[in-house]
Design an enzyme around this catalytic site. Structure first.
Site, short mmCIF file in Angstrom:
data_model
loop_
_atom_site.label_atom_id
_atom_site.label_comp_id
_atom_site.label_asym_id
_atom_site.label_seq_id
_atom_site.Cartn_x
_atom_site.Cartn_y
_atom_site.Cartn_z
NE ARG A 48 -3.08 0.20 3.11
CZ ARG A 48 -2.56 0.66 4.41
NH1 ARG A 48 -2.21 1.74 4.48
NH2 ARG A 48 -2.52 -0.38 5.58
CE1 TYR A 100 -17.32 10.56 -16.79
CE2 TYR A 100 -16.06 10.49 -14.78
CZ TYR A 100 -16.85 9.89 -15.37
OH TYR A 100 -17.28 8.61 -15.21
CG ASP A 171 -9.30 15.32 -15.63
OD1 ASP A 171 -8.85 14.70 -16.61
OD2 ASP A 171 -10.42 14.55 -15.14
CE LYS A 196 -12.01 7.54 -19.04
NZ LYS A 196 -13.27 6.70 -19.23
N1 PLP Z 1 -11.87 12.44 -15.97
C1 PLP Z 1 -12.44 12.41 -17.28
C2 PLP Z 1 -12.08 13.78 -18.40
C3 PLP Z 1 -13.02 11.34 -17.59
O1 PLP Z 1 -13.63 11.44 -18.88
C4 PLP Z 1 -13.04 10.23 -16.75
C5 PLP Z 1 -13.92 9.12 -17.10
O2 PLP Z 1 -14.59 8.90 -18.23
C6 PLP Z 1 -12.71 10.30 -15.51
C7 PLP Z 1 -11.95 11.67 -15.36
C8 PLP Z 1 -13.05 9.31 -14.34
O3 PLP Z 1 -12.03 8.31 -14.82
P1 PLP Z 1 -12.26 6.58 -14.57
O4 PLP Z 1 -13.42 6.00 -15.42
O5 PLP Z 1 -11.02 6.02 -14.88
O6 PLP Z 1 -12.75 6.70 -12.99
#
Ligand code: PLP
Length: 383
Positions: A48, A100, A171, A196
């Protein structure tokens, strides 16, 4: 030796300690480690806290984002949830309103009940200064935003945030570190859904937090080892493997996206196309300043809901699925998928309506992708 980003996707600088000379860094599938003696450590005590396979991946991602430290998590959401643990009851954040949907759900349904408040702001177009309060601790943005592809000026946002002693959190999922490095423009924290582009094959969930500042790194490291949201060794290995091809995948995907965006513009069922690579996109010039490309995400409004549904139901090669950044082209319906939990009021304001489709352009031959879209549009018109 200082190396270019394509090389850093594959080789860590000064990396000489692969056991047995293994070319592929091994999966250390272990929870704990034996100590050589009392008060002694191999540098690894418990997974961890630290695991060699995860550590290797984190060093690669830190290097790609020009950060000093990266932390690898089991998903993008666990990365964002960890960052939100930096804040305490009474704190306020300014957040891009076109984020998101899962991030908005986290803020509205988890962080708010813990005493953190938010202002949803159209950061790309509004005067952000107007939303600062005494207790504002951060601005949280995506650029391009998901799904409307607004482009936010990272450098300007960093200046505004810092003038108020607040953090800028970016992000960077939609572009990947191959195309944009927000820390270079003054951001304090970069987040990725590694699910992604970084892992790149629609087969592994992962998330990252990258920072430059040592004090921030220490805080995030402490939260992480305490709450335990990290990625497993096997998934860390998969993401490491995915990153090796990041540069070639991004180049092909964005070339395909540019061709598709231009093709969509000419179709009579299309109302408008949101792709920053188009010169008509309001963020096109800003994007040239702060990114090395325009990415492979685009969204578009079709003329009617019937057409939107018809396209989703008739695509054959392209898959109707939630997510992005993999080798396969995907079409997403933000209204009922990624943004289903966002309030109708905010969705309507942003244009996330029944006629909006979002596309993650993959690596298939672009002519095949277009043929599939074409036949789906024809069928949608007939029904
Ligand atoms: N940030 C963005 C821009 C996303 O498109 C997504 C998911 O689609 C996330 C964060 C969340 O990621 P995760 O699905 O890996 O938890």
């Amino acid at each position: 030796m200082s190396t270019k980003i394509e090389t850093r996707c594959i080789h860590l600088e000064n990396d000489q300690d692969h056991p047995y000379g293994a070319i592929s860094y091994p999966i250390f599938q272990t929870a704990t480690y034996a100590h050589p003696g009392v008060g002694q450590s191999t540098g690894f005590d418990y997974s961890r806290h630290k695991n060699p396979t995860r550590d290797h991946l984190e060093k690669i991602v830190a290097s790609l984002e020009n950060g000093t430290e990266a932390f690898a998590y089991s998903s993008g959401m666990s990365a964002i949830a960890t960052v939100m643990e930096l804040f305490v009851p009474g704190d306020h954040l300014i957040v891009e309103e076109d984020l998101y949907g899962g991030s908005i759900r986290l803020f509205d349904h988890v962080n708010k009940k813990n005493g953190i408040s938010f202002s949803n702001v159209d950061v790309a177009n509004e005067d952000v200064e107007l939303y600062f309060q005494e207790n504002t601790k951060a601005i949280f943005i995506e650029t391009p935003t998901n799904p409307m592809m607004h482009i936010v000026d990272i450098e300007k946002m960093a200046e505004i945030a810092h003038a108020h002693s607040a953090l800028l959190i970016v992000d960077n999922t939609f572009l990947s570190p191959y195309l944009q490095n927000p820390l270079d423009f003054g951001a304090d924290i970069v987040i990725h859904s590694g699910t992604k582009y970084l892992s790149g094959h629609n087969d592994t969930l992962s998330g990252f937090v990258i920072v430059k500042d040592e004090e921030l790194a220490e805080k995030i490291g402490f939260i992480s080892k305490t709450t335990g949201p990290m990625i497993s060794p096997f998934d860390a290995w998969l993401v490491t493997r995915g990153i090796q091809t990041l540069s070639v995948r991004m180049r092909v995907a964005q070339e395909n996206a540019w061709t598709i965006a231009n093709w969509l513009l000419e179709q009579d069922v299309i109302e408008n196309v949101f792709y920053p690579g188009l010169e008509t996109h309001p963020g096109h010039d800003l994007m040239k300043k702060q990114a090395r490309g325009f990415g492979a995400m685009l969204s578009f409004h079709v003329k009617t809901q019937k057409i939107a549904h018809g396209i989703l139901e008739n695509i054959q090669l392209i898959q109707y699925a939630e997510s992005l950044g993999g080798t396969e082209s995907l079409l997403t319906y933000p209204l009922t998928q990624t943004h289903a939990d966002v309030s109708k009021e905010l969705r309507d304001k942003n244009g996330v309506t029944e006629t909006l489709l979002r596309m993650s352009v993959g690596l298939e031959n672009v002519e095949d992708i277009i043929l599939d879209l074409k036949q789906a549009i024809e069928k949608a018109k007939e029904n």
